[in-house]
Write a protein that holds these residues in place. Structure first.
Motif, PDB file in Angstrom:
ATOM      1  N   LEU A  26     -37.617  42.101  -8.690  1.00  0.00           N
ATOM      2  CA  LEU A  26     -37.203  40.704  -8.690  1.00  0.00           C
ATOM      3  C   LEU A  26     -38.158  39.883  -9.542  1.00  0.00           C
ATOM      4  O   LEU A  26     -39.374  40.001  -9.418  1.00  0.00           O
ATOM      5  N   HIS A  28     -38.140  36.587  -9.387  1.00  0.00           N
ATOM      6  CA  HIS A  28     -38.480  35.442  -8.542  1.00  0.00           C
ATOM      7  C   HIS A  28     -38.344  35.869  -7.085  1.00  0.00           C
ATOM      8  O   HIS A  28     -37.586  36.790  -6.761  1.00  0.00           O
ATOM      9  N   PRO A  29     -39.043  35.192  -6.179  1.00  0.00           N
ATOM     10  CA  PRO A  29     -38.862  35.496  -4.754  1.00  0.00           C
ATOM     11  C   PRO A  29     -37.402  35.296  -4.343  1.00  0.00           C
ATOM     12  O   PRO A  29     -36.711  34.422  -4.868  1.00  0.00           O
ATOM     13  N   TYR A  30     -36.960  36.115  -3.417  1.00  0.00           N
ATOM     14  CA  TYR A  30     -35.616  35.972  -2.855  1.00  0.00           C
ATOM     15  C   TYR A  30     -35.716  34.945  -1.739  1.00  0.00           C
ATOM     16  O   TYR A  30     -36.052  35.258  -0.612  1.00  0.00           O
ATOM     17  N   LYS A  62     -34.310  42.966   1.409  1.00  0.00           N
ATOM     18  CA  LYS A  62     -34.707  42.292   0.168  1.00  0.00           C
ATOM     19  C   LYS A  62     -35.540  41.050   0.480  1.00  0.00           C
ATOM     20  O   LYS A  62     -36.553  40.781  -0.174  1.00  0.00           O
ATOM     21  N   THR A  65     -39.010  42.058   1.672  1.00  0.00           N
ATOM     22  CA  THR A  65     -39.838  42.622   0.610  1.00  0.00           C
ATOM     23  C   THR A  65     -40.412  41.557  -0.311  1.00  0.00           C
ATOM     24  O   THR A  65     -41.545  41.675  -0.782  1.00  0.00           O
ATOM     25  N   SER A  66     -39.640  40.497  -0.559  1.00  0.00           N
ATOM     26  CA  SER A  66     -40.040  39.573  -1.624  1.00  0.00           C
ATOM     27  C   SER A  66     -40.555  38.222  -1.143  1.00  0.00           C
ATOM     28  O   SER A  66     -41.059  37.446  -1.951  1.00  0.00           O
ATOM     29  N   SER A  67     -40.431  37.919   0.145  1.00  0.00           N
ATOM     30  CA  SER A  67     -40.813  36.582   0.626  1.00  0.00           C
ATOM     31  C   SER A  67     -42.152  36.643   1.346  1.00  0.00           C
ATOM     32  O   SER A  67     -42.244  37.140   2.470  1.00  0.00           O
ATOM     33  N   SER A  68     -43.178  36.096   0.711  1.00  0.00           N
ATOM     34  CA  SER A  68     -44.527  36.177   1.280  1.00  0.00           C
ATOM     35  C   SER A  68     -44.643  35.408   2.589  1.00  0.00           C
ATOM     36  O   SER A  68     -45.419  35.776   3.467  1.00  0.00           O
TER      37      SER A  68
END
Length: 203
Positions: A26, A28-30, A62, A65-68
């Motif tokens: 990705l 960008h963050p999802y 998803k 995985t991508s959202s801190s």
């Protein structure tokens, strides 16, 4: 965040699901708003609850995985009740609720179903789920019996059909925090069960 995926059928049987490939890169963050838009598309197009959950699981993974902000949860259990719920999304007249839920170590939920499809993605801690099945007798129409267990660790996703019966216990020495999704609840079909008495009451 990787883990295992599970589906709990209406009869309490817990089945392992194929996680599939999670190698999408990705740029960008999802973000949550994109997740909600994708989720709405699924709810509009897919009416079968099992197929909905099958389609939603990759979106949740998803997001994990991508959202801190989900990878470093800050929610803490209430010191008096032992649990806490933070609602991230709940719009009137739209069949979706998104929450973060925290349980203190040692806390156990009532035995219950949800009366809707549900999904729990564990972010931290360990959560033991015990699954139950209705096994009624004429004198005890709401009698249930345990049929299995599943231990969730961070990255695991548990999908629940509307009539799946379970209870959760936060185990280990730190709070359990999860990202939870629920569809439109049918409150006439949502129950808390008391197996010793063989009764159920609206929950």
């Amino acid at each position: 965040m990787t883990g295992k995926d599970w589906l709990v059928r209406n009869d309490g049987q817990c089945l392992a699901c194929d996680v599939g490939s999670q190698t999408e890169a990705l740029s960008h963050p999802y973000r949550l708003y994109r997740f909600l838009t994708d989720l709405e598309d699924i709810l509009d197009c897919v009416s079968d609850n099992r197929l909905r959950l099958q389609a939603i699981r990759p979106l949740v993974r998803k997001l994990l995985t991508s959202s801190s902000w989900l990878q470093i949860p800050t929610l803490a259990p209430n010191l008096e009740t032992g649990w806490e719920v933070l609602t991230l999304y709940d719009e009137p007249f739209f069949p979706l609720t998104v929450q973060l839920v925290a349980w203190a170590p040692g806390m156990t939920s009532p035995i219950h179903n949800h009366g809707c499809w549900g999904l729990v993605a564990l972010l931290s801690g360990e959560e033991k789920n015990t699954f139950w099945q209705r096994s009624p007798r004429p004198e005890f129409p709401d009698r249930i019996e345990p049929v299995g267990k599943c231990l969730l660790t961070p990255g695991d996703i548990l999908c629940l059909m509307p009539d799946a019966i379970h209870h959760v216990e936060a185990i280990g020495d730190k709070p359990t925090i999860s990202f939870n999704l629920y569809g439109e609840t049918n409150y006439n079909q949502r129950f808390e069960f008391e197996p010793a008495q063989g009764i159920a009451k609206h929950f």
